[in-house]
Design an enzyme around this catalytic site. Structure first.
Site, PDB file in Angstrom:
ATOM      1  N   SER A 283      43.430 120.684  44.060  1.00 20.15           N
ATOM      2  CA  SER A 283      43.135 122.111  43.981  1.00 20.15           C
ATOM      3  C   SER A 283      43.818 122.768  45.171  1.00 20.15           C
ATOM      4  CB  SER A 283      41.616 122.331  44.037  1.00 20.15           C
ATOM      5  OG  SER A 283      41.299 123.661  43.698  1.00 20.15           O
ATOM      6  N   GLU A 284      44.689 123.756  44.911  1.00 18.88           N
ATOM      7  CA  GLU A 284      45.553 124.200  46.013  1.00 18.88           C
ATOM      8  C   GLU A 284      44.807 124.926  47.123  1.00 18.88           C
ATOM      9  OE1 GLU A 284      46.043 125.113  42.805  1.00 18.88           O
ATOM     10  OE2 GLU A 284      46.684 127.213  42.641  1.00 18.88           O
ATOM     11  N   ASN A 285      43.554 125.326  46.883  1.00 23.56           N
ATOM     12  CA  ASN A 285      42.788 125.905  47.984  1.00 23.56           C
ATOM     13  C   ASN A 285      42.310 124.842  48.975  1.00 23.56           C
ATOM     14  OD1 ASN A 285      41.187 125.162  45.736  1.00 23.56           O
ATOM     15  ND2 ASN A 285      39.483 126.401  46.453  1.00 23.56           N
TER      16      ASN A 285
ATOM     17  N   SER B  29      47.619 121.198  52.106  1.00 24.69           N
ATOM     18  CA  SER B  29      47.576 121.317  50.652  1.00 24.69           C
ATOM     19  C   SER B  29      48.979 121.508  50.081  1.00 24.69           C
ATOM     20  CB  SER B  29      46.683 122.496  50.253  1.00 24.69           C
ATOM     21  OG  SER B  29      46.532 122.557  48.856  1.00 24.69           O
TER      22      SER B  29
END
Lengths: 221, 217
Positions: B45-47, B85
């Site tokens: 999840s890129e967050n 990330s």
């Protein structure tokens, strides 16, 4: 002799808040944004701000409230789609919006805080993001030169802080916070709890305390 | 099977046991439901985490997906900051990203982040994902709502990245880029080659092994 305390209340921030300043804010759709400090900025009435962060949340939550209250002159972010007010003001020519790929934004902030002039990234090559930027090629791969970013003030959210300013973030609330701790002239942190020095296991510190100027307990508005 | 479920089921077949995968918002989030029981993937999840799972029970504070919605996490999840990330994303440590598209063209270009004058939400993490993931799978409906082609000779909308798409899955067809050439490798059940030709503007070749998709009942 011990170092001066970094403990403050939200109201103690007021002398630091000025019209026209640039503010980096931690958070991803307001998760990891210090909501009490945003309230303080609203209450201070400052305007013509440049805000730098991942997204502009929504008109009702987090940094998006500054947009809705028309305090912002320029936004540097990767995404504004969740806050219709940002898009409306942009199309009306009331604010300037610089859209930056999320990974590039993270690296530009990291560079700004790390003594680096910029970073080379393949992201954006062949798109409108490359317009006006220097391109370099190594080993057959093209890269854009992306410059570092800094701000006058960074406002961050931590889960636990100790009295020295050492920080621990919780889950997905970390996001841009540790990068911004390096990249502003004054770094203000809102924490869910503030403990004595030594209470946080040194190996688990995520942001070293020397980067933090002000520590404010959440809810201490 | 409705269009979205069909596309999700077909894309699921592209994922291998052990893959690290980033799924875009919307249709791609249906994909895990169609993975065979012996295929386990790790969701990025890129967050800022690896190990995203479905929400089970009460939401936990500060645990949201990249759309800001409460989600779950699996045992062994790791959280990190946005630089890490995107180092994972840009650095080739994500095996596949699956995301929607407004337009894709025969050069492997993707446009999915803005419509000038109409919709300018920003690229978020999409440009980095499409640039850095080993496989870039575009999962989208074959045509626009008014029947216009979305698989074009040349994208008209601003690009997300140039020449990075590796496969396209629609409710009519599955295409793969092979040595820079767009190749039709599968047709959806009951769909003719003529129908695909009529609804696709791009030049492509039909694989000699082109067959009907093999989908779960």
């Amino acid at each position: 002799m011990s170092a001066p305390s970094k403990r403050m209340t939200h109201a103690d921030l007021r002398p630091k808040l000025k019209d026209g300043m640039s503010i980096m804010f931690g958070g991803f759709l307001a998760v990891g944004t210090p909501l009490g400090i945003v309230q303080e900025i609203l209450d201070a009435g400052i305007k013509d701000l440049t805000i730098i962060g991942n997204d502009t949340a929504t008109p009702d939550i987090g940094i998006g409230r500054l947009i809705a209250a028309r305090r912002v002159k320029k936004v540097i972010a990767s995404h504004i789609g969740t806050n219709a007010e940002t898009g409306r003001q942009m199309i009306a020519g009331e604010i300037e919006v610089e859209l930056v790929p999320q990974g590039t934004l993270a690296e530009r902030i990291r560079c700004g805080g790390s003594g680096l002039g910029g970073v080379l990234t393949p992201t954006g090559v062949g798109t409108i993001v490359e317009e006006g930027k220097t391109k370099l090629s190594f080993d057959g791969v093209e890269y854009l030169v992306e410059r570092g970013l800094r701000a006058d003030l960074a406002i961050l959210k931590a889960h636990i802080a100790d009295e020295k300013g050492n920080l621990v973030y919780r889950r997905a609330a970390r996001n841009f916070n540790p990068l911004m701790a390096l990249a502003a002239d004054f770094v203000a942190v809102e924490a869910d709890s503030i403990v004595a020095a030594g209470e946080i296991e040194p190996d688990l510190v995520m942001t070293p305390g020397v980067l933090v100027d002000a520590l404010i307990l959440s809810g201490e508005c | 099977m409705d269009a979205k479920k069909l596309i999700a089921a077909r894309v699921a077949q592209e994922l291998k046991d052990g893959d690290v995968v980033n799924l875009g918002i919307g249709l791609p989030t249906l994909i895990p439901d169609y993975l065979p029981t012996d295929v386990h993937i790790t969701l990025q999840s890129e967050n800022g985490f690896l190990g995203m799972g479905p929400l089970e029970g009460e939401p936990l504070p500060d645990l949201v997906n990249a759309g800001g919605k409460a989600c779950g996490m699996v045992p062994g999840t790791a959280f990190f900051d946005s630089a890490m990330s995107f180092a994972i994303i840009r650095g080739g440590h994500v095996d596949a990203t699956v995301l929607g598209g407004l337009q894709v063209d025969q050069e492997g270009n993707l446009a999915n982040w803005m419509v000038p004058g109409k919709m300018i939400p920003g690229m978020g993490g999409a440009m980095d994902l499409v640039t850095g993931a080993k496989q870039v799978i575009v999962a989208m409906e074959h045509a626009t709502k008014d029947g216009g082609a979305k698989i074009l000779k040349r994208c008209e909308l601003p690009l997300t990245a140039a020449g990075k798409v590796t496969a396209i899955a629609t409710e009519l067809a599955f295409f793969r880029f092979v040595d820079g050439q767009l190749v039709l490798t599968e047709t959806a059940p009951g769909v003719s080659l003529d129908e695909i030709r009529a609804k696709t503007e791009a030049d492509y070749v039909v694989s000699p092994e082109c067959r009907e998709m093999c989908l779960p009942a």
